[in-house]
Design a protein around this motif. Structure first.
Motif, short mmCIF file in Angstrom:
data_model
loop_
_atom_site.label_atom_id
_atom_site.label_comp_id
_atom_site.label_asym_id
_atom_site.label_seq_id
_atom_site.Cartn_x
_atom_site.Cartn_y
_atom_site.Cartn_z
N GLN A 57 59.83 11.00 -59.23
CA GLN A 57 59.97 9.55 -59.28
C GLN A 57 61.43 9.12 -59.08
N ILE A 58 62.36 9.94 -59.55
CA ILE A 58 63.79 9.66 -59.40
C ILE A 58 64.46 10.88 -58.79
N LEU A 59 65.19 10.67 -57.69
CA LEU A 59 65.91 11.77 -57.02
C LEU A 59 67.32 11.30 -56.68
N SER A 60 68.31 12.04 -57.17
CA SER A 60 69.71 11.70 -56.89
C SER A 60 70.35 12.82 -56.08
N LEU A 61 70.85 12.45 -54.90
CA LEU A 61 71.52 13.39 -54.01
C LEU A 61 72.95 12.92 -53.72
N SER A 62 73.50 12.14 -54.62
CA SER A 62 74.83 11.56 -54.40
C SER A 62 75.89 12.64 -54.24
N GLY A 63 76.74 12.45 -53.23
CA GLY A 63 77.85 13.36 -53.03
C GLY A 63 77.49 14.71 -52.45
N CYS A 64 76.27 14.85 -51.93
CA CYS A 64 75.86 16.12 -51.28
C CYS A 64 76.31 16.05 -49.83
N SER A 65 77.49 16.57 -49.56
CA SER A 65 78.13 16.38 -48.26
C SER A 65 77.49 17.19 -47.14
N MET A 66 76.66 18.20 -47.48
CA MET A 66 76.06 19.03 -46.44
C MET A 66 74.71 18.51 -45.95
N LEU A 67 74.26 17.40 -46.50
CA LEU A 67 73.03 16.79 -45.99
C LEU A 67 73.34 16.01 -44.72
N SER A 68 72.40 16.02 -43.78
CA SER A 68 72.62 15.36 -42.50
C SER A 68 71.41 14.48 -42.15
N ASP A 69 71.45 13.90 -40.96
CA ASP A 69 70.36 13.04 -40.50
C ASP A 69 69.05 13.81 -40.34
N LYS A 70 69.13 15.14 -40.24
CA LYS A 70 67.93 15.94 -40.04
C LYS A 70 66.98 15.89 -41.24
N CYS A 71 67.50 15.47 -42.38
CA CYS A 71 66.63 15.44 -43.58
C CYS A 71 65.80 14.16 -43.65
N LEU A 72 65.89 13.28 -42.65
CA LEU A 72 65.17 12.01 -42.68
C LEU A 72 63.68 12.17 -42.91
N PRO A 73 62.96 12.98 -42.13
CA PRO A 73 61.50 13.07 -42.34
C PRO A 73 61.14 13.61 -43.73
N PHE A 74 61.98 14.48 -44.27
CA PHE A 74 61.70 15.04 -45.59
C PHE A 74 61.95 14.01 -46.69
N LEU A 75 62.98 13.19 -46.52
CA LEU A 75 63.24 12.12 -47.48
C LEU A 75 62.13 11.07 -47.44
N VAL A 76 61.61 10.81 -46.25
CA VAL A 76 60.50 9.87 -46.12
C VAL A 76 59.28 10.38 -46.86
N LYS A 77 59.00 11.66 -46.73
CA LYS A 77 57.84 12.23 -47.41
C LYS A 77 58.03 12.22 -48.92
N LEU A 78 59.23 12.60 -49.38
CA LEU A 78 59.51 12.55 -50.81
C LEU A 78 59.41 11.13 -51.34
N GLY A 79 59.81 10.18 -50.51
CA GLY A 79 59.85 8.79 -50.93
C GLY A 79 58.50 8.17 -51.19
N GLN A 80 57.42 8.84 -50.80
CA GLN A 80 56.09 8.27 -51.05
C GLN A 80 55.79 8.14 -52.53
N SER A 81 56.41 8.99 -53.34
CA SER A 81 56.19 8.92 -54.79
C SER A 81 57.41 8.41 -55.55
N LEU A 82 58.54 8.29 -54.85
CA LEU A 82 59.80 7.93 -55.52
C LEU A 82 59.86 6.45 -55.86
N MET A 83 60.48 6.16 -57.01
CA MET A 83 60.81 4.80 -57.39
C MET A 83 62.30 4.52 -57.16
#
Length: 641
Positions: free
Chosen positions: A586-612
């Motif tokens: 429900q809550i996911l914090s990835l603040s300051g994770c400098s190695m994340l890139s635009d490639k994680c977009l589809p995975f964040l979208v999928k995780l976001g289905q349950s996230l508040m």
């Protein structure tokens, strides 16, 4: 009469004088209610007489509409107070500022329809005060207060009013409070914060007009004195809560009046009022002791006498806060505890009081047999001996918080756990710099401590040895929060994780700022407590990588909050979380994770289905366009970027 009809306007008809030989006759004429039916106006150049019927004459043609604003305030007042209902009053209030202020000056008792008849027998019911209104900063003006006062009558009545700050040019004054006092008899709560332009006059009007007042909160109101408190005390017997902070002209006399005339007083807070001393506190406690349950005294010039009175008369007090009382010594706390009057005290907070010593704390423990929550802050003279003595005496204690007590060491920490009562469930220690990690020589008992939750933050001396002993003493831990402890490593945490009862299991684990924690700890948490773990905070654990996220995705069945800010995770780790079948964050914090890139977009979208909520702040390798796409697709998720 024919001369009137032949008049063309080229000659003067009326020279501006009164049509009454005695000016008082006009006032009596209009005050009789005839103003409801007559509109008469005589200009100098062109005459117009408009009336339903002129006595002794004939009907005259009305040539143009004339405003009621030509009437003096006294006449307009009489008209406005005869309006048939609240809706009509609200409509008239929007005509002009003059009309608004006149309407707000009419006491509710003077309105012709003050009560609404709701039953055939004539039962009359006043507004119950359902509305809450808050004015802050530039919005806090007398005009807005007047509008609230006039408009609240037909909407359930104003029950709670809060004013914070004030407009620097046209701020709230006594005039605004007078409007509320006259129009809102249902008012039950008033809070004034940082309002320097309101004085006694406004509060006296509130006291005279709002007899149902239950709560008064005054913070940094330098123009209010004892006079206002006298009025509140004598006119508002239903007052149950009083809070006074930073009011330099309120002293013992005002507090004494409140205690004497308010028999229902349950909660009192007095903070940073230099004129309140022992006399005010003693009078308050001796008068209101049979109902007073909550008391907070902070920054006052009181001595040991006040503490002795509290200890004797505080028979109904359940919550007590004493802060920054520089003239109170050890004797005051000792007498307070030994007076045996605080038998019902359940929560006690002491902060920045030099009189708190080992003897004082022990007396408090003995004199408060039902104490369940105890907070000690900035008590420089209490040591390990006092903490252990208190633990032995306070057998009902459930929660203990110690902050900035630098004489407390590892010995006191474990002495507390060994001597505490069977009900202690939560322990919090913060910024205690006396900790030094070392091996203690005393044998450990066979029985375990009842502790369920432990929080240690910014105690830099605490390390793996302390965690190893904590693991042996407290196998029933469910919530563990270690913040800013640079010397704890995997070894100490693994011993704690493995020793905790797997049946109950860890539910909340926080390791923020523990820079030496690695994936081994995360893997062990997932393995031993994956079925119970709900919250995991790894913020700033720079040695945690994707391997830890893989373990979380595989074994954590009920995890709903995960914080891996500033960890060494990549797109692969986020993808692993997204592919997990049982994970539903429900809550996911990835603040300051400098190695994340635009490639994680589809995975964040999928995780976001349950996230508040999702935190992507300072993820510099994720472009703003990707953030915009996430915001567009995840309607139910709040995204910080």
């Amino acid at each position: 009469m024919s001369q009137i009809f032949d008049f063309s306007g080229n000659e003067e008809f009326y020279h501006g004088g009164s049509i009454y030989s005695n000016p008082k006759e006009a006032g009596s004429f209009l005050s009789l209610g005839i103003v409801n039916h007559v509109d008469v106006y005589f200009p100098n150049k062109r005459a117009r007489i408009s009336a339903p019927l002129v006595p002794g004459g004939e009907s005259l043609e009305q040539k143009k509409q004339v405003s009621l604003d030509v009437l003096p305030d006294e006449c307009l007042y009489e008209i406005l107070r005869r309006l048939p209902g609240d809706q009509e009053r609200s409509s008239c209030a929007s005509v002009s500022k003059r009309w608004l202020m006149l309407l707000s000056s009419i006491p509710s008792a003077d309105l012709c329809n003050k009560f609404e008849v709701v039953a055939e027998e004539g039962d009359e019911i006043e507004s119950d005060g359902f509305l809450t209104r808050s004015l802050e900063g530039k919005k806090a003006t007398d005009v807005r207060l007047a509008a609230i006062a006039v408009g609240s009558g037909g909407r359930g009545g104003l029950g709670k009013l809060t004013i914070r700050g004030s407009n620097s040019v046209r701020g709230v004054t006594d005039l605004g409070l007078k409007a509320v006092a006259r129009c809102c008899p249902s008012l039950k709560s008033v809070s004034l914060w940082n309002v320097s332009s309101v004085g006694d006059e406004g509060l006296v009007e509130i006291a005279n007009g709002c007899h149902r007042l239950e709560k008064l909160d005054l913070c940094n109101c330098p123009s209010i004195t004892n006079k206002a408190l006298f009025a509140i005390a004598k006119n508002c017997p239903t007052l149950t809560s009083l809070s006074i902070e930073g009011c330099q002209y309120i002293g013992n006399e005002g507090v004494q009046a409140i205690g004497q005339f308010c028999p229902n007083l349950k909660s009192v807070t007095i903070k940073d009022c230099p004129l309140v001393g022992d006399q005010g506190v003693a009078s308050l406690m001796s008068s209101a002791s049979f109902v007073l349950t909550k008391l907070k005294l902070q920054g006052l010039n009181v001595t040991d006498l006040s503490l002795a009175v509290i200890g004797h008369y505080g028979k109904t007090v359940t919550d007590l806060v004493l802060a920054n009382l520089q003239n109170v010594n050890e004797k005051g706390f000792w007498v307070m505890g030994n007076a045996q009057g605080l038998q019902h005290l359940r929560s006690f907070t002491i902060s920045s009081c030099r009189g708190v010593t080992d003897v004082a704390v022990e007396a408090v423990g003995k004199g408060c047999p039902n104490l369940k929550q105890f907070v000690l802050k900035k008590c420089a003279f209490m040591s390990d001996n006092g903490l252990m003595s208190f633990a032995k005496a306070a057998r009902s204690l459930e929660s203990l918080q110690i902050e900035e007590c630098h004489r407390i060491t590892q010995i006191g920490f474990f002495g507390l756990l060994l001597n505490c009562g069977p009900k202690l469930k939560a322990l919090t220690m913060s910024s205690c710099f006396g900790f030094k990690d070392m091996i203690l020589g005393f044998p450990l008992p066979n029985k375990s401590a009842p502790l369920r939750s432990v929080t240690v933050s910014n105690c830099p001396g605490l390390g793996d040895m302390t965690l190893a002993m904590l693991a042996k003493l407290c196998p029933q831990l469910q919530c563990v929060n270690f913040h800013g402890l640079p010397y704890i490593t995997d070894a100490g945490l693994l011993s704690l994780i493995e020793s905790c009862d797997a049946g109950a299991g860890l539910v909340k684990v926080g390791l923020s700022g523990c820079v030496n924690v690695t994936d081994n700890v995360v893997i062990a948490l997932a393995k031993y407590h994956g079925g119970t773990l709900e919250v995991l905070n790894l913020e700033g654990c720079g040695k945690v990588t994707d391997a830890g996220l893989v373990a979380i995705a595989d074994d954590c069945l009920v995890l709903n909050e995960l914080d891996v800010s500033k960890c060494a995770i990549t797109d692969f780790g986020v993808a692993t979380l997204a592919r997990s079948k049982q994970l539903s964050l429900q809550i996911l914090s990835l603040s300051g994770c400098s190695m994340l890139s635009d490639k994680c977009l589809p995975f964040l979208v999928k995780l976001g289905q349950s996230l508040m909520g999702m935190n992507l702040q300072n993820c510099n390798s994720i472009s703003s366009s990707v953030i915009d796409m996430l915001v567009g697709r995840l309607f139910r998720c709040d995204i910080l970027s």
